[in-house]
Write a protein that holds these residues in place. Structure first.
Motif, mmCIF file in Angstrom:
data_model
loop_
_atom_site.group_PDB
_atom_site.id
_atom_site.type_symbol
_atom_site.label_atom_id
_atom_site.label_comp_id
_atom_site.label_asym_id
_atom_site.label_seq_id
_atom_site.Cartn_x
_atom_site.Cartn_y
_atom_site.Cartn_z
ATOM 1 N N ASN A 96 0.854 -1.198 0.000
ATOM 2 C CA ASN A 96 0.000 0.000 0.000
ATOM 3 C C ASN A 96 0.886 1.243 0.000
ATOM 4 O O ASN A 96 1.128 1.834 1.048
ATOM 5 N N HIS A 128 -9.064 17.275 -0.963
ATOM 6 C CA HIS A 128 -9.464 16.206 -0.051
ATOM 7 C C HIS A 128 -10.232 16.779 1.138
ATOM 8 O O HIS A 128 -9.914 17.876 1.627
ATOM 9 N N ILE A 171 -3.633 4.109 2.362
ATOM 10 C CA ILE A 171 -5.045 3.757 2.298
ATOM 11 C C ILE A 171 -5.181 2.239 2.241
ATOM 12 O O ILE A 171 -4.556 1.583 1.396
ATOM 13 N N GLU A 220 -8.088 -0.734 2.119
ATOM 14 C CA GLU A 220 -9.497 -1.066 1.908
ATOM 15 C C GLU A 220 -10.386 0.187 1.944
ATOM 16 O O GLU A 220 -11.441 0.211 2.568
ATOM 17 N N GLY A 221 -9.902 1.229 1.286
ATOM 18 C CA GLY A 221 -10.676 2.451 1.149
ATOM 19 C C GLY A 221 -10.609 3.407 2.323
ATOM 20 O O GLY A 221 -11.208 4.483 2.274
ATOM 21 N N ARG A 222 -9.883 3.045 3.372
ATOM 22 C CA ARG A 222 -9.797 3.902 4.560
ATOM 23 C C ARG A 222 -8.375 4.405 4.752
ATOM 24 O O ARG A 222 -7.419 3.635 4.648
ATOM 25 N N ASN A 276 -14.970 9.649 10.680
ATOM 26 C CA ASN A 276 -14.955 8.790 9.492
ATOM 27 C C ASN A 276 -14.675 7.349 9.899
ATOM 28 O O ASN A 276 -14.221 7.064 10.981
#
Length: 215
Positions: A127, A136, A166, A168-170, A215
């Motif tokens: 990653n 952002h 990032i 898994e999208g986080r 978030n």
């Protein structure tokens, strides 16, 4: 039960009993001064409590990279000027922490860059860090930074940058370089920064906190 599931269970229990807004300073090995900027996090916590309705303790603990206590803090800050070395156990613990809901903000206090990039790659070899654009959300609320990460200290006269890992999208990790937010969070007499510069630094720090807690 897998280690990751244990971490997730622990996080859910911690959050349910009201520790979801605690922050800590990361203590690491290698010789770098992890303890730099002793007044920065207490000042950031106070600013956030006064301006974005958080309830963060201003007594900021330190937590070792390899310690299970890392799980007690959804937001952990790391800084320093020099060498950083993560052991195999540190890497496993930090990876599990970050992929199970934790967040790490690394702020180069000048001199850390050449070391920390290698250690980040050890944690997430698959990653790579990506630079966050000024559009952002982390730069948009609660305080707007239309140009992206603000410049607090000059260092090498390069543009300030915020890099993210990032998974898994986080976003699990943000590395800020050529800005030195932590110096801007310190007491006014430490670096003699003008009030407007300290305010910019604190507002950007509040954006980080807000993003993690919402978030």
């Amino acid at each position: 039960m897998t280690i990751k599931k244990v971490f997730l269970l622990f996080f859910s229990l911690v959050f349910s009993i009201g520790f979801s807004q605690e922050i800590a300073l990361l203590k690491y090995s290698g010789g770098g001064d992890w303890y730099a900027n002793p007044t920065s996090l207490p000042n950031l916590a106070k600013f956030c409590n006064q301006n974005i309705n958080t309830k963060i303790s201003t007594k900021i603990p330190s937590v070792e990279v390899g310690s299970p206590d890392l799980l007690s803090y959804p937001f952990v800050h790391m800084t320093g000027h020099g060498n950083v070395v993560f052991s195999d156990n540190d890497i496993i613990n930090l990876r599990n922490y970050l992929t199970s809901g934790g967040f790490l903000h690394i702020d180069d206090n000048y001199g850390m860059d050449q070391y920390i990039r290698k250690e980040i790659k050890k944690i997430f070899p698959d990653n790579p860090m990506v630079e966050l654009p000024s559009s952002h959300p982390i730069f948009q609320k609660p305080f707007v930074f239309s140009g992206g990460l603000p410049k607090i200290h000059e260092h090498d006269n390069k543009k300030p940058q915020a890099f993210a890992v990032i998974v898994e999208g986080r976003i699990v990790l943000i590395y800020t370089v050529e800005t030195d937010l932590g110096d801007g969070w310190e007491n006014p007499e430490v670096h003699n920064n003008p009030a407007d510069v300290r305010t910019k630094a604190l507002k950007m720090g509040a954006n980080l906190i807000h993003y993690v807690f919402n978030n």
